[in-house]
Write an enzyme that holds these catalytic residues in place. Structure first.
Site, PDB file in Angstrom:
ATOM      1  N   ALA A   1       0.799  -1.222   0.000  1.00  0.00           N
ATOM      2  CA  ALA A   1       0.000   0.000   0.000  1.00  0.00           C
ATOM      3  C   ALA A   1       0.834   1.275   0.000  1.00  0.00           C
ATOM      4  CB  ALA A   1      -0.922  -0.006   1.214  1.00  0.00           C
TER       5      ALA A   1
ATOM      6  N   ASN B   1       2.287  -4.337   7.293  1.00  0.00           N
ATOM      7  CA  ASN B   1       3.195  -5.223   6.562  1.00  0.00           C
ATOM      8  C   ASN B   1       4.120  -4.432   5.642  1.00  0.00           C
ATOM      9  OD1 ASN B   1       2.855  -8.224   7.009  1.00  0.00           O
ATOM     10  ND2 ASN B   1       0.725  -7.642   6.769  1.00  0.00           N
TER      11      ASN B   1
ATOM     12  N   HIS C   1      -0.104   6.386   4.335  1.00  0.00           N
ATOM     13  CA  HIS C   1       1.272   5.943   4.587  1.00  0.00           C
ATOM     14  C   HIS C   1       2.232   7.007   4.060  1.00  0.00           C
ATOM     15  CE1 HIS C   1       0.140   1.948   5.879  1.00  0.00           C
ATOM     16  NE2 HIS C   1      -0.486   1.703   4.748  1.00  0.00           N
TER      17      HIS C   1
END
EC number: 1.4.1.21
Length: 217
Positions: free
Chosen positions: A70, A138, A168
Site C-alpha cells: 500500500a 506489513n 502511509h
C-alpha cells in the site's frame, strides 16, 4: 488432496492469509520448488525465518516476490540502498477502527471507539511494529527489506478519527538526498484493516512476472 500433493502441481504460490501462514506454507512451497509471492511480509521480521526462506529459495532455485503493498517509493529505496541510507521512517495514519484487533491495541486495552483526535499509538522499530500491528503495517517489513533492515527502520502508527483513508508516509535520507512519499489509500472493500492498493500491487506483481518488459527498479 494434501498440501504436499498440491505443491507438486503449481509453479507459483500466493500467500495472502497471515504471518502464521508464511511460517507454515512458504517453507514447504520453496522445498517443493515453487516460486512464492508473500503478502504478509511482516513475518520476515523473524530473522531465523527470513534466513531460512532466503536459503531455501537459493537452494531450490526459486523466486520470492514481495509486492510493494500500500505504499509508493519501494523502487526509490531499492535504488538508494546501492549507496548509504542514513534513515528510513514510515508514518501510518488510519481511522481508529481500522486498527481493531491489533495485538498492541489489545495488550494496552486501547478503546479505539473513544479516540476523538489524532493519537500516536506506537513508535518504534519495524521489527516491533509488524508484531504489534500484523494486519496493518506489513509495508514496514517490505520497506525494511528494501532499505536498512528491521531494527533501523522506524515506524509510527497514528489513529485519526478525522480520516476516511489509510495514509502511509515514507521519509528516506541518505547519500542520494531525501525521498518523501505519501499515499492516501481507500480501505479494501472486503477488509478495512488493509488498503485496496495492497491487492492491486499483487496483481501488478503477477503481470510483471509474466511480462518480458520490466519497468522500474
Amino acid at each position: 488432496m494434501t498440501i504436499e500433493e498440491l505443491l507438486q502441481n503449481v509453479d507459483l504460490v500466493i500467500e495472502c492469509a497471515s504471518q502464521k501462514a508464511v511460517r507454515l506454507i512458504v517453507p514447504q512451497a520453496l522445498e517443493a520448488g515453487c516460486n512464492v509471492m508473500v503478502m504478509s511480509v511482516g513475518a520476515l521480521a523473524d530473522e531465523e525465518l527470513r534466513e531460512r526462506l532466503f536459503t531455501l529459495a537459493k537452494q531450490n532455485n526459486c523466486k520470492l516476490y514481495f509486492p510493494s503493498g500500500a505504499v509508493a517509493g519501494i523502487d526509490g529505496i531499492n535504488s538508494a540502498s546501492a549507496a548509504e541510507i542514513s534513515s528510513v521512517t514510515l508514518t501510518t495514519r488510519k481511522p481508529p477502527m481500522g486498527l481493531a484487533g491489533a495485538p498492541h491495541v489489545k495488550a494496552l486495552g486501547i478503546k479505539l471507539e473513544t479516540i476523538e483526535k489524532e493519537t500516536l499509538l506506537f513508535e518504534g522499530p519495524a521489527s516491533e511494529a509488524v508484531k504489534a500491528f500484523p494486519a496493518n503495517v506489513n509495508v514496514a517489513a517490505t520497506i525494511s527489506l528494501a532499505g536498512i533492515g528491521f531494527e533501523r527502520t522506524k515506524v509510527r502508527v497514528i489513529a485519526d478519527p478525522a480520516l476516511s483513508r489509510n495514509v502511509h508516509e515514507i521519509t528516506v535520507e541518505g547519500e542520494f538526498g531525501k525521498l518523501t512519499t505519501r499515499v492516501e489509500n481507500l480501505p479494501s472493500p472486503e477488509n478495512p484493516k488493509t488498503s485496496y492498493l495492497a491487492a492491486l500491487s499483487a496483481i501488478s506483481t503477477l503481470k510483471k512476472i509474466l511480462s518480458p518488459v520490466q519497468i522500474g527498479t
